[in-house]
Design an enzyme around this catalytic site. Structure first.
Site, PDB file in Angstrom:
ATOM      1  N   LYS A   1      -0.905  -2.797  10.702  1.00 48.19           N
ATOM      2  CA  LYS A   1      -0.110  -2.720   9.467  1.00 48.19           C
ATOM      3  C   LYS A   1      -0.198  -1.329   8.838  1.00 48.19           C
ATOM      4  CE  LYS A   1      -1.972  -4.202   5.510  1.00 48.19           C
ATOM      5  NZ  LYS A   1      -1.963  -3.195   4.434  1.00 48.19           N
ATOM      6  N   ASN A   2      -1.402  -0.805   8.712  1.00 46.31           N
ATOM      7  CA  ASN A   2      -1.552   0.451   7.979  1.00 46.31           C
ATOM      8  C   ASN A   2      -0.952   1.647   8.730  1.00 46.31           C
ATOM      9  OD1 ASN A   2      -2.673  -0.889   5.875  1.00 46.31           O
ATOM     10  ND2 ASN A   2      -4.798  -0.281   6.295  1.00 46.31           N
TER      11      ASN A   2
ATOM     12  N   CYS B   1      -4.880  -1.706  -8.704  1.00 45.54           N
ATOM     13  CA  CYS B   1      -4.880  -2.612  -7.573  1.00 45.54           C
ATOM     14  C   CYS B   1      -6.125  -3.456  -7.683  1.00 45.54           C
ATOM     15  CB  CYS B   1      -4.892  -1.783  -6.306  1.00 45.54           C
ATOM     16  SG  CYS B   1      -5.394  -2.676  -4.878  1.00 45.54           S
TER      17      CYS B   1
ATOM     18  N   ARG C   1      -7.072   3.113  -7.957  1.00 51.08           N
ATOM     19  CA  ARG C   1      -6.780   3.891  -6.751  1.00 51.08           C
ATOM     20  C   ARG C   1      -5.917   5.089  -7.114  1.00 51.08           C
ATOM     21  NH1 ARG C   1      -5.527  -0.631  -2.218  1.00 51.08           N
ATOM     22  NH2 ARG C   1      -5.647   1.092  -0.774  1.00 51.08           N
TER      23      ARG C   1
ATOM     24  N   ASP D   1     -12.317  -2.204   4.763  1.00 48.90           N
ATOM     25  CA  ASP D   1     -11.426  -3.345   4.982  1.00 48.90           C
ATOM     26  C   ASP D   1     -12.085  -4.453   5.797  1.00 48.90           C
ATOM     27  OD1 ASP D   1      -9.463  -2.127   3.527  1.00 48.90           O
ATOM     28  OD2 ASP D   1      -8.165  -1.632   5.217  1.00 48.90           O
TER      29      ASP D   1
ATOM     30  N   ARG E   1       0.233 -10.676   3.294  1.00 49.74           N
ATOM     31  CA  ARG E   1       0.604  -9.258   3.277  1.00 49.74           C
ATOM     32  C   ARG E   1       0.227  -8.568   4.578  1.00 49.74           C
ATOM     33  NH1 ARG E   1      -2.449  -6.150  -0.874  1.00 49.74           N
ATOM     34  NH2 ARG E   1      -1.781  -4.629   0.639  1.00 49.74           N
TER      35      ARG E   1
HETATM   36  C1  UD1 Z   1      -6.159   3.074   2.996  1.00 48.29           C
HETATM   37  C2  UD1 Z   1      -5.813   1.712   3.547  1.00 48.29           C
HETATM   38  C3  UD1 Z   1      -6.722   0.656   2.944  1.00 48.29           C
HETATM   39  C4  UD1 Z   1      -8.173   1.054   3.158  1.00 48.29           C
HETATM   40  C5  UD1 Z   1      -8.440   2.472   2.686  1.00 48.29           C
HETATM   41  C6  UD1 Z   1      -9.836   2.964   3.059  1.00 48.29           C
HETATM   42  C7  UD1 Z   1      -3.468   1.923   3.977  1.00 48.29           C
HETATM   43  C8  UD1 Z   1      -2.079   1.548   3.575  1.00 48.29           C
HETATM   44  N1  UD1 Z   1      -4.439   1.438   3.222  1.00 48.29           N
HETATM   45  O1  UD1 Z   1      -5.930   3.009   1.582  1.00 48.29           O
HETATM   46  O2  UD1 Z   1      -6.447  -0.576   3.588  1.00 48.29           O
HETATM   47  O3  UD1 Z   1      -8.999   0.162   2.427  1.00 48.29           O
HETATM   48  O4  UD1 Z   1      -7.515   3.382   3.279  1.00 48.29           O
HETATM   49  O5  UD1 Z   1     -10.020   2.909   4.420  1.00 48.29           O
HETATM   50  O6  UD1 Z   1      -3.682   2.595   4.970  1.00 48.29           O
HETATM   51  N2  UD1 Z   1      -9.018   8.621  -3.623  1.00 48.29           N
HETATM   52  C9  UD1 Z   1      -8.986   9.520  -4.668  1.00 48.29           C
HETATM   53  N3  UD1 Z   1      -7.831  10.224  -4.880  1.00 48.29           N
HETATM   54  C10 UD1 Z   1      -6.737  10.100  -4.093  1.00 48.29           C
HETATM   55  C11 UD1 Z   1      -6.772   9.196  -3.024  1.00 48.29           C
HETATM   56  C12 UD1 Z   1      -7.940   8.479  -2.812  1.00 48.29           C
HETATM   57  O7  UD1 Z   1      -9.962   9.663  -5.404  1.00 48.29           O
HETATM   58  O8  UD1 Z   1      -5.736  10.792  -4.339  1.00 48.29           O
HETATM   59  C13 UD1 Z   1     -10.252   7.840  -3.373  1.00 48.29           C
HETATM   60  C14 UD1 Z   1     -10.026   6.328  -3.547  1.00 48.29           C
HETATM   61  O9  UD1 Z   1     -10.185   5.928  -4.879  1.00 48.29           O
HETATM   62  C15 UD1 Z   1     -11.090   5.767  -2.636  1.00 48.29           C
HETATM   63  C16 UD1 Z   1     -11.182   6.796  -1.510  1.00 48.29           C
HETATM   64  O10 UD1 Z   1     -10.578   7.982  -1.992  1.00 48.29           O
HETATM   65  O11 UD1 Z   1     -12.333   5.733  -3.290  1.00 48.29           O
HETATM   66  C17 UD1 Z   1     -10.491   6.378  -0.230  1.00 48.29           C
HETATM   67  O12 UD1 Z   1      -9.183   5.948  -0.522  1.00 48.29           O
HETATM   68  P1  UD1 Z   1      -7.987   6.146   0.523  1.00 48.29           P
HETATM   69  O13 UD1 Z   1      -8.550   6.446   1.892  1.00 48.29           O
HETATM   70  O14 UD1 Z   1      -7.001   7.071  -0.027  1.00 48.29           O
HETATM   71  O15 UD1 Z   1      -7.344   4.694   0.546  1.00 48.29           O
HETATM   72  P2  UD1 Z   1      -5.835   4.356   0.745  1.00 48.29           P
HETATM   73  O16 UD1 Z   1      -5.169   5.379   1.604  1.00 48.29           O
HETATM   74  O17 UD1 Z   1      -5.228   4.008  -0.567  1.00 48.29           O
END
Ligand code: UD1
Length: 430
Positions: free
Chosen positions: A22-23, A117, A122, A305, A397
């Protein structure tokens, strides 16, 4: 409102086929907008998040033709809008990938700011920092992120935190920027690599995906491709833990065992047997499992996850385990539900202390989010008696045909839509 009713106690036995990731698919579908040619995408999982993203893309003019349940043709030649509606982003956060894709191709994107979320706050500050470094002006107006540029240019970007979303989003925009971009401290997840491979198959020039430094030479145009998405390592891991928690024997097919290493290592540590094949893994749990400690980390560490799935399994393992969640701050909500099933758990900040019990018992619980919902299904399958799970829309989802796949392994699980249907199933199984 749909619910799962599950009578636990049966070891899961048999073979299960894993769907596309999915991701990875979320990033790849968004990236498909970056060419005017027609793109064929295969091994697409038929899950709610993907179907909502496809709808969002259709709403801005992408032509989507479903060839089969798992294959689509997409043509973005007539994308007339670079503004995506809130309705979609509300349902699926990852539609933020459309910012990077639209900005790269059209140098302009308007996408609603994703809200909070249920697994924690996030932020997307790193995505925006990357777009700015590439020369875009980014502003927030009326709840929309508006990113625009005359021209995007290559840049040297250091991500303060390892972020899957920021890595993919910046990589997409940089693929069509002028010149050379270096992104440092990148996420190394298999789906980052899959999106990079997809973009490269359309003519992008991305090197280093899968390491912590990605180098991108921007190109002016991307072209048609045919691409098959990698298997979903989280769906695979969920079935591996379902086998473990129910003392089962399951061959999990259509996987890349290398992507499952952190999960496999933990299963071995708690006393399972795991056999690896070229594109399958077999998990056998023949005796009571024992405790361990685990901390979630970016890939190749143990995935956040997969935290709830190991959490519920450890609730039945002998001894006391410590689970530390280091990625998202609100991922232990399922522990209260698990406690209602008889688990002995205590949450302190980002740590859960779990003392294994001999048995869990069926209860009425609700899924707090996607992965925690799937984990509660595992708990219910391993528990004595009947469990009712509310809010399964979260589970839908990200898991294709979840109940059908589980039933094929011997689980007694039914999706019901009314109290009458629930009663009927209860009468049948009790
Ligand atoms: C993706 C996955 C999600 C998974 C996560 C971590 C998808 C669609 N979703 O979510 O299933 O749980 O990776 O493996 O692929 N952060 C910041 N600033 C940012 C972006 C992230 O501080 O601009 C922090 C977040 O709060 C979190 C960490 O970085 O603590 C990792 O988040 P991130 O890897 O970005 O998660 P997603 O891409 O949202």
């Amino acid at each position: 409102m749909e619910q799962y009713i599950i009578r636990g106690g049966n070891p899961l036995v048999g073979e299960v086929e894993i769907s596309g990731a999915k991701n990875a698919a979320l990033g790849i579908l968004a990236a498909a907008i970056m060419t005017d040619d027609t793109v064929l995408i295969e091994n697409l999982p038929d899950v709610r998040d993907i179907n909502v993203l496809l709808e969002a893309m259709e709403s801005i003019g992408v032509k989507v033709e479903r060839l089969t349940r798992h294959a689509v043709l997409m043509n973005s030649e007539h994308v007339g809008e670079v503004s995506v509606e809130y309705e979609y982003i509300k349902k699926i956060r990852a539609s933020y990938y459309l910012i990077g894709a639209l900005l790269g191709k059209y140098k302009k994107a308007e996408v609603p700011l994703p809200g909070g979320c249920n697994i924690g706050s996030r932020p997307i500050d790193l995505h925006l920092k990357g777009f700015k470094a590439l020369g875009a002006k980014v502003s927030i107006r009326n709840g929309f992120i508006i990113a625009e540029a005359e021209n995007l240019h290559g840049s040297h970007i250091f991500l303060d935190t390892v972020s899957v979303g920021a890595t993919i989003n910046i990589m997409m925009a940089a693929s069509m920027a002028e010149g050379y971009t270096i992104i440092e401290n990148c996420a190394r997840e298999p789906h980052v690599v899959d999106v990079a491979n997809f973009l490269n198959s359309m003519g992008a020039n991305i090197k280093g995906a899968g390491t912590d430094v990605i180098r991108i030479r921007g190109v002016q145009k991307l072209h048609k491709t045919e691409y098959s998405i990698i298997p979903d390592q989280i769906e695979a891991g969920t079935f591996m833990f379902a086998a473990a928690a129910t003392k089962g024997d399951v061959m999990v097919k259509n996987v890349i065992p290398k992507h499952l290493e952190a999960t496999t290592a933990k299963l071995l540590e708690i006393g399972c047997e795991v056999e690896e094949f070229d594109n399958a893994v077999r998990v056998v749990a023949s005796k009571r499992l024992h405790s361990t400690n685990v901390k979630t980390l970016p890939y190749p560490g143990y995935p956040t996850d997969m935290q709830p799935q190991i959490g519920v399994t450890l609730a039945l393992a002998e001894g006391t385990s410590i689970v530390t969640e280091s990625i998202f701050e609100n991922r232990f909500k399922y522990m209260d539900e698990l406690a209602r099933m008889g688990a002995v758990v205590r949450v302190e900040g980002n740590t859960a202390i779990i003392t294994g019990v001999d048995k869990l018992s069926g209860a009425r619980v609700s899924a707090p989010d996607l992965r925690a919902g799937a984990a509660l299904v595992i708990a219910a399958l391993a528990a004595e008696g009947v469990t009712t799970i509310d809010d399964i829309i979260y589970i839908q989802r990200g898991y294709e045909c979840f109940e059908e796949k589980l039933r094929s392994l011997g689980a007694e699980i039914e999706k019901v839509n009314s109290e009458k249907e629930a009663q009927k199933f209860r009468l049948r199984i009790c």
